[in-house]
Design a protein around this motif. Structure first.
Motif, PDB file in Angstrom:
ATOM      1  N   ALA A   1      23.179  13.229  58.903  1.00  0.00           N
ATOM      2  CA  ALA A   1      24.722  13.794  58.756  1.00  0.00           C
ATOM      3  C   ALA A   1      24.937  14.472  60.260  1.00  0.00           C
ATOM      4  O   ALA A   1      25.005  15.685  60.516  1.00  0.00           O
ATOM      5  CB  ALA A   1      24.862  14.786  57.609  1.00  0.00           C
ATOM      6  N   PRO A   2      25.256  13.657  61.541  1.00  0.00           N
ATOM      7  CA  PRO A   2      25.469  14.262  62.590  1.00  0.00           C
ATOM      8  C   PRO A   2      26.827  14.905  62.864  1.00  0.00           C
ATOM      9  O   PRO A   2      27.018  15.636  63.726  1.00  0.00           O
ATOM     10  CB  PRO A   2      25.350  12.973  63.563  1.00  0.00           C
ATOM     11  CG  PRO A   2      25.576  11.847  62.852  1.00  0.00           C
ATOM     12  CD  PRO A   2      25.193  12.280  61.613  1.00  0.00           C
ATOM     13  N   VAL A   3      27.802  14.733  61.935  1.00  0.00           N
ATOM     14  CA  VAL A   3      28.938  15.192  62.047  1.00  0.00           C
ATOM     15  C   VAL A   3      29.484  15.786  60.655  1.00  0.00           C
ATOM     16  O   VAL A   3      28.906  15.432  59.407  1.00  0.00           O
ATOM     17  CB  VAL A   3      30.318  14.024  62.486  1.00  0.00           C
ATOM     18  CG1 VAL A   3      29.873  13.434  63.818  1.00  0.00           C
ATOM     19  CG2 VAL A   3      30.267  13.208  61.403  1.00  0.00           C
ATOM     20  N   LEU A   4      30.662  16.649  60.679  1.00  0.00           N
ATOM     21  CA  LEU A   4      31.157  17.197  59.540  1.00  0.00           C
ATOM     22  C   LEU A   4      32.152  16.435  59.105  1.00  0.00           C
ATOM     23  O   LEU A   4      32.664  15.143  59.918  1.00  0.00           O
ATOM     24  CB  LEU A   4      32.116  18.396  59.891  1.00  0.00           C
ATOM     25  CG  LEU A   4      30.895  19.568  60.467  1.00  0.00           C
ATOM     26  CD1 LEU A   4      31.813  20.845  60.620  1.00  0.00           C
ATOM     27  CD2 LEU A   4      29.908  19.959  59.502  1.00  0.00           C
ATOM     28  N   GLY A   5      32.687  16.301  58.006  1.00  0.00           N
ATOM     29  CA  GLY A   5      34.002  15.619  57.414  1.00  0.00           C
ATOM     30  C   GLY A   5      35.321  16.417  57.772  1.00  0.00           C
ATOM     31  O   GLY A   5      35.102  17.150  58.367  1.00  0.00           O
ATOM     32  N   PRO A   6      36.307  15.660  57.761  1.00  0.00           N
ATOM     33  CA  PRO A   6      37.685  16.474  58.246  1.00  0.00           C
ATOM     34  C   PRO A   6      37.802  17.818  57.394  1.00  0.00           C
ATOM     35  O   PRO A   6      38.279  18.606  57.968  1.00  0.00           O
ATOM     36  CB  PRO A   6      38.614  15.472  57.408  1.00  0.00           C
ATOM     37  CG  PRO A   6      37.849  14.037  57.469  1.00  0.00           C
ATOM     38  CD  PRO A   6      36.664  14.363  56.951  1.00  0.00           C
TER      39      PRO A   6
END
Length: 262
Positions: free
Chosen positions: A169-174
């Motif tokens: 999970a390299p990014v967050l969600g909105p």
């Protein structure tokens, strides 16, 4: 695009499907509306095509563009505009402007930076009052193309060389980015879009991923290993993305954020 990962970046390969890759950036900038920034920073500018569109959109702006890849920056020289648009090799994680800027734009960078959630408030602090931080990142890390890549990299055959490169999970969600930057005092517009793309050519999903997610993997393998790895990956992608008579459908989810300082 960021070059923060330990990889040798290939501007030509990244340019394959260039129109499709540019669309999220255009949509992000379009959402900024009629703003007229005087000072702009493009963090992770890649080979500069998208930065040049910023210079055309805001002809009165001074734009600082940087990327950590010498290969990419070498392709930007013909786009420089003395006194208005400057490209240089630099690390976006340590960047600080000489004085606050009105707009920071970052396209497809943050997924390469572990712990980038700690970086975003610092970027927001580099803005003028009412300045804006606009970025977009891929949100397709749960797509078959990326799940297969992680599973293959963690397999017994490849774990020793490639296991440490795999991130779930390299990014967050909105909502994650909205929470982070709202708590920092910004007004935040966060959304996501899935582009249902039709790619053409032989093994087009493999060619797409070669330009981005595969770069650290390819940099870690010697030529013989690369052929073996790509052979296994290619077959798995063909099963996950079967070709239709009109091409290969490849859904492409992106996450967008525009944060405005008080």
């Amino acid at each position: 695009m960021s070059r923060q990962a330990a990889a040798v970046w290939d501007p030509a390969q990244y340019g394959v499907f260039g129109d499709e890759r540019a669309r999220p950036s255009a949509d992000l900038v379009a959402r900024l509306g009629d703003t007229a920034p005087a000072r702009v920073a493009d963090l992770g500018c890649g080979s500069g095509e998208l930065t040049a569109t910023l210079a055309a959109r805001w002809p009165g702006a001074v734009i600082e563009a940087l990327d950590s890849s010498p290969e990419m920056i070498a392709r930007t020289r013909e786009r420089e505009i003395p006194g208005r648009l400057d490209f240089r090799v630099a690390d976006v994680t340590t960047w600080l402007p000489e004085r606050p800027v009105d707009l920071i734009v970052s396209n497809a960078v943050l997924q390469w930076i572990p712990g980038h959630a700690e970086l975003l408030p610092r970027w927001a602090d580099a803005l003028t009052p009412g300045g804006r931080l606009a970025f977009q990142v891929p949100g397709n890390h749960d797509a078959p193309s990326h799940v297969i890549l992680r599973e293959l990299g963690r397999s017994d055959r490849w774990r020793r060389k490639l296991g440490a490169l795999q991130r779930d999970a390299p990014v967050l969600g909105p909502a994650g980015y909205l929470d982070l930057l709202t708590r920092h005092g910004c007004a935040v517009d966060a959304w996501e879009t899935t582009y249902t793309q039709v790619l053409h050519g032989d093994d087009p999903v493999l060619e797409w991923v070669k330009g981005t997610a595969l770069r650290p993997v390819l940099s870690a393998l010697d030529p013989g290993e690369t052929d073996e790895f790509l052979g296994a990956y290619r077959e798995a992608l063909r099963q996950a993305y079967p070709a239709a008579p009109y091409g290969t459908v490849y859904p492409f989810r992106r996450i967008f954020v525009i944060a405005t300082t008080p």
